[in-house]
Design a protein around this motif. Structure first.
Motif, PDB file in Angstrom:
ATOM      1  N   ILE A 334       0.838  -1.203   0.000  1.00 33.29           N
ATOM      2  CA  ILE A 334       0.000   0.000   0.000  1.00 33.29           C
ATOM      3  C   ILE A 334       0.871   1.251   0.000  1.00 33.29           C
ATOM      4  O   ILE A 334       0.621   2.217  -0.746  1.00 33.29           O
ATOM      5  CB  ILE A 334      -0.950  -0.014   1.207  1.00 33.29           C
ATOM      6  CG1 ILE A 334      -1.989  -1.135   1.048  1.00 33.29           C
ATOM      7  CG2 ILE A 334      -1.661   1.338   1.350  1.00 33.29           C
ATOM      8  CD1 ILE A 334      -2.849  -1.353   2.274  1.00 33.29           C
ATOM      9  N   GLY A 335       1.922   1.238   0.836  1.00 31.20           N
ATOM     10  CA  GLY A 335       2.813   2.391   0.859  1.00 31.20           C
ATOM     11  C   GLY A 335       3.483   2.640  -0.481  1.00 31.20           C
ATOM     12  O   GLY A 335       3.576   3.789  -0.942  1.00 31.20           O
ATOM     13  N   LEU A 336       3.930   1.571  -1.138  1.00 32.06           N
ATOM     14  CA  LEU A 336       4.582   1.721  -2.436  1.00 32.06           C
ATOM     15  C   LEU A 336       3.604   2.118  -3.530  1.00 32.06           C
ATOM     16  O   LEU A 336       3.965   2.842  -4.475  1.00 32.06           O
ATOM     17  CB  LEU A 336       5.298   0.417  -2.810  1.00 32.06           C
ATOM     18  CG  LEU A 336       6.565   0.097  -2.009  1.00 32.06           C
ATOM     19  CD1 LEU A 336       7.105  -1.276  -2.386  1.00 32.06           C
ATOM     20  CD2 LEU A 336       7.635   1.165  -2.263  1.00 32.06           C
ATOM     21  N   GLN A 340       4.285   5.462  -5.649  1.00 31.62           N
ATOM     22  CA  GLN A 340       4.452   5.479  -7.101  1.00 31.62           C
ATOM     23  C   GLN A 340       3.350   6.263  -7.808  1.00 31.62           C
ATOM     24  O   GLN A 340       3.298   6.285  -9.036  1.00 31.62           O
ATOM     25  CB  GLN A 340       4.498   4.041  -7.635  1.00 31.62           C
ATOM     26  CG  GLN A 340       5.743   3.275  -7.213  1.00 31.62           C
ATOM     27  CD  GLN A 340       5.859   1.916  -7.886  1.00 31.62           C
ATOM     28  OE1 GLN A 340       5.088   1.576  -8.780  1.00 31.62           O
ATOM     29  NE2 GLN A 340       6.840   1.137  -7.471  1.00 31.62           N
ATOM     30  N   GLY A 341       2.462   6.902  -7.043  1.00 36.21           N
ATOM     31  CA  GLY A 341       1.447   7.750  -7.637  1.00 36.21           C
ATOM     32  C   GLY A 341       0.179   7.029  -8.063  1.00 36.21           C
ATOM     33  O   GLY A 341      -0.611   7.581  -8.847  1.00 36.21           O
ATOM     34  N   TYR A 342      -0.053   5.827  -7.566  1.00 38.03           N
ATOM     35  CA  TYR A 342      -1.257   5.071  -7.905  1.00 38.03           C
ATOM     36  C   TYR A 342      -2.240   5.108  -6.735  1.00 38.03           C
ATOM     37  O   TYR A 342      -1.942   5.633  -5.664  1.00 38.03           O
ATOM     38  CB  TYR A 342      -0.910   3.609  -8.225  1.00 38.03           C
ATOM     39  CG  TYR A 342      -0.047   3.422  -9.445  1.00 38.03           C
ATOM     40  CD1 TYR A 342      -0.603   3.413 -10.722  1.00 38.03           C
ATOM     41  CD2 TYR A 342       1.334   3.224  -9.319  1.00 38.03           C
ATOM     42  CE1 TYR A 342       0.194   3.223 -11.843  1.00 38.03           C
ATOM     43  CE2 TYR A 342       2.125   3.033 -10.435  1.00 38.03           C
ATOM     44  CZ  TYR A 342       1.559   3.033 -11.687  1.00 38.03           C
ATOM     45  OH  TYR A 342       2.340   2.838 -12.800  1.00 38.03           O
ATOM     46  N   SER A 343      -3.409   4.523  -6.956  1.00 40.14           N
ATOM     47  CA  SER A 343      -4.412   4.350  -5.906  1.00 40.14           C
ATOM     48  C   SER A 343      -4.706   2.865  -5.750  1.00 40.14           C
ATOM     49  O   SER A 343      -4.641   2.098  -6.710  1.00 40.14           O
ATOM     50  CB  SER A 343      -5.704   5.109  -6.250  1.00 40.14           C
ATOM     51  OG  SER A 343      -5.465   6.499  -6.309  1.00 40.14           O
ATOM     52  N   PHE A 357       1.624  -0.991 -11.505  1.00 41.09           N
ATOM     53  CA  PHE A 357       2.383  -0.887 -10.260  1.00 41.09           C
ATOM     54  C   PHE A 357       3.345  -2.062 -10.118  1.00 41.09           C
ATOM     55  O   PHE A 357       3.048  -3.182 -10.534  1.00 41.09           O
ATOM     56  CB  PHE A 357       1.433  -0.873  -9.063  1.00 41.09           C
ATOM     57  CG  PHE A 357       2.109  -1.182  -7.759  1.00 41.09           C
ATOM     58  CD1 PHE A 357       2.852  -0.204  -7.110  1.00 41.09           C
ATOM     59  CD2 PHE A 357       2.037  -2.449  -7.193  1.00 41.09           C
ATOM     60  CE1 PHE A 357       3.504  -0.496  -5.914  1.00 41.09           C
ATOM     61  CE2 PHE A 357       2.675  -2.739  -6.003  1.00 41.09           C
ATOM     62  CZ  PHE A 357       3.412  -1.755  -5.366  1.00 41.09           C
ATOM     63  N   GLY A 358       4.487  -1.824  -9.463  1.00 41.99           N
ATOM     64  CA  GLY A 358       5.380  -2.924  -9.142  1.00 41.99           C
ATOM     65  C   GLY A 358       6.830  -2.498  -9.064  1.00 41.99           C
ATOM     66  O   GLY A 358       7.205  -1.363  -9.413  1.00 41.99           O
ATOM     67  N   VAL A 359       7.663  -3.442  -8.602  1.00 42.97           N
ATOM     68  CA  VAL A 359       9.094  -3.212  -8.472  1.00 42.97           C
ATOM     69  C   VAL A 359       9.827  -4.347  -9.168  1.00 42.97           C
ATOM     70  O   VAL A 359       9.244  -5.365  -9.535  1.00 42.97           O
ATOM     71  CB  VAL A 359       9.513  -3.123  -6.988  1.00 42.97           C
ATOM     72  CG1 VAL A 359       8.831  -1.960  -6.293  1.00 42.97           C
ATOM     73  CG2 VAL A 359       9.211  -4.438  -6.258  1.00 42.97           C
ATOM     74  N   SER A 360      11.124  -4.193  -9.336  1.00 44.91           N
ATOM     75  CA  SER A 360      11.931  -5.199 -10.018  1.00 44.91           C
ATOM     76  C   SER A 360      12.198  -6.392  -9.111  1.00 44.91           C
ATOM     77  O   SER A 360      12.009  -6.336  -7.891  1.00 44.91           O
ATOM     78  CB  SER A 360      13.258  -4.580 -10.467  1.00 44.91           C
ATOM     79  OG  SER A 360      14.034  -4.219  -9.330  1.00 44.91           O
TER      80      SER A 360
END
Length: 398
Positions: A334-336, A340-343, A357-360
């Motif tokens: 939720i924090g990420l 990242q500017g999403y909801s 949304f996501g990370v590597s």
């Protein structure tokens, strides 16, 4: 033959540390899969085991976590057996232990339907319900509380029969009635039941996982043997299981709906050979994962060092770890999401993840290590608290 002639009283008086060690290991690995599910960028759109689209690191990140669920289920059966034998050795009533298995199974099912599913979807209206491993363990304990009246060998034989034959149920045509479909799915088959107001995904049908639990229950007899004997039998069992896997997998006819095939590279051909089906757990999946688990039990039995002591901290408090690690990972997600500017997306099968949304993968691994490390002090405190307060019966359920 009396139980007292085959079971070492000193063994029953102590905790089998290898069980806690291996359970702790797979709990640590399990967190990696859940961090990947909630945070890895391609997790929404890409099947990590689809050899047409995945990479070797992503495949192996997912594949290694296949070890977790069957180990949890198997060792739940083993722990139930040891509890019953300990009660018998102490001259107590095994009926009380069976009643505890029944109550604990119902508690786990209740947690699955409430706290755990809320952690998945963060939806107070519970418009999405995922039936997964805690339901399988809880339902298995309920049934085991009844089956434990039977001779242990009968229970083990039933478990082996389920493990080796339940793949045949995939040949049964779908049930026509909606209610019948839900019941059949809860017992035997992976199935999604979508609707505009409520979606049900049965990912862990009860009966295939029950077979693993019953085999684990019967295998509890090994842990009454002296250390050198049980290590030898665990090695033999693990190697036989892996040999059966290799033989049946090579034949490529029975035991898994996903056949292996030659791929574009040698590495991917090996990955195809290892790419077994978890939903529901196929015979080949079960042979491979339980074979690896048995070797891990053999290698860690009687071993006491810094690593095994750390793993046992997690392995002695599995339910608390499971609950809290889901909420911690979800809070990180939720924090990420907002960073990242999403909801957040509520009420879907996406764990609340918005598209894009996501990370590597390297970041997934860093977050995973952080999650596991941050839970260590709490697990250590809770484990000590449980030992210090045996009079608080509710602690046995969590």
């Amino acid at each position: 033959m009396k139980i007292t002639t085959t079971f070492n009283e000193r063994v029953l008086a102590e905790r089998i540390l290898a069980i806690d060690t291996v359970r702790g290991l797979v709990m640590v690995i399990m967190a990696l899969d859940h961090v990947r599910d909630l945070l890895h960028l391609p997790a929404q759109t890409q099947d990590p085991t689809d050899l047409n689209t995945t990479t070797a690191p992503i495949f192996l990140t997912r594949w290694i976590t296949h070890l977790c669920a069957p180990t949890f289920v198997f060792l739940s059966g083993t722990s139930a057996y040891l509890s019953l034998q300990k009660r018998r050795q102490q001259g107590g009533s095994t009926a009380q232990t069976r009643q505890f298995l029944l109550r604990r199974g119902l508690v786990l099912i209740g947690l699955e339907l409430t706290l755990i599913n809320f952690a998945f979807w963060t939806d107070i209206q519970f418009r999405t319900m995922l039936i997964q491993v805690i339901y399988a363990i809880g339902g298995g304990l309920v049934l085991l509380s009844l089956l434990a009246r039977l001779p242990v060998r009968w229970v083990g034989t039933l478990g082996i029969l389920i493990v080796f034959t339940h793949d045949l149920l995939l040949l049964v045509p779908p049930v026509a009635s909606p209610v019948g479909q839900v019941i059949w799915a809860l017992l035997f088959r992976l199935q999604l039941f979508p609707s505009p107001s409520f979606t049900l995904l049965v990912a862990y049908p009860l009966v295939p996982w029950l077979g693993i639990m019953l085999v684990g229950y019967a295998s509890g007899m090994l842990f009454g043997r002296p250390l050198i004997d049980r290590r030898r039998w665990l090695c033999i069992g693990g190697l036989v299981s892996l040999a059966l896997f290799v033989g049946l997998r090579f034949i490529n006819q029975y035991g898994d709906v996903a056949h292996w095939s030659a791929q574009r590279t040698g590495l991917f051909t090996v990955l195809s050979f290892l790419n077994v089906s978890k939903y529901p757990p196929s015979l080949l999946y079960t042979l491979l994962m339980l074979g690896l688990m048995a070797l891990l039990l053999a290698w860690t039995d009687g071993v006491d060092n810094g690593l095994t002591r750390v793993l046992r901290v997690y392995g002695t408090v599995p339910m608390v770890y499971y609950l809290i690690h889901w909420y911690l990972i979800k809070l990180i997600m939720i924090g990420l999401v907002y960073a990242q500017g999403y909801s957040l997306v509520i009420g879907t099968l996406s764990f609340g993840r918005p598209p894009g949304f996501g990370v590597s993968l390297p970041v997934v691994y860093l977050i995973w290590l952080g999650v596991v490390a941050s839970l260590y002090p709490l697990c250590r405190w809770y484990g000590r608290y449980k030992i210090a307060h045996p009079e608080q019966v509710w602690l046995r359920y969590i």
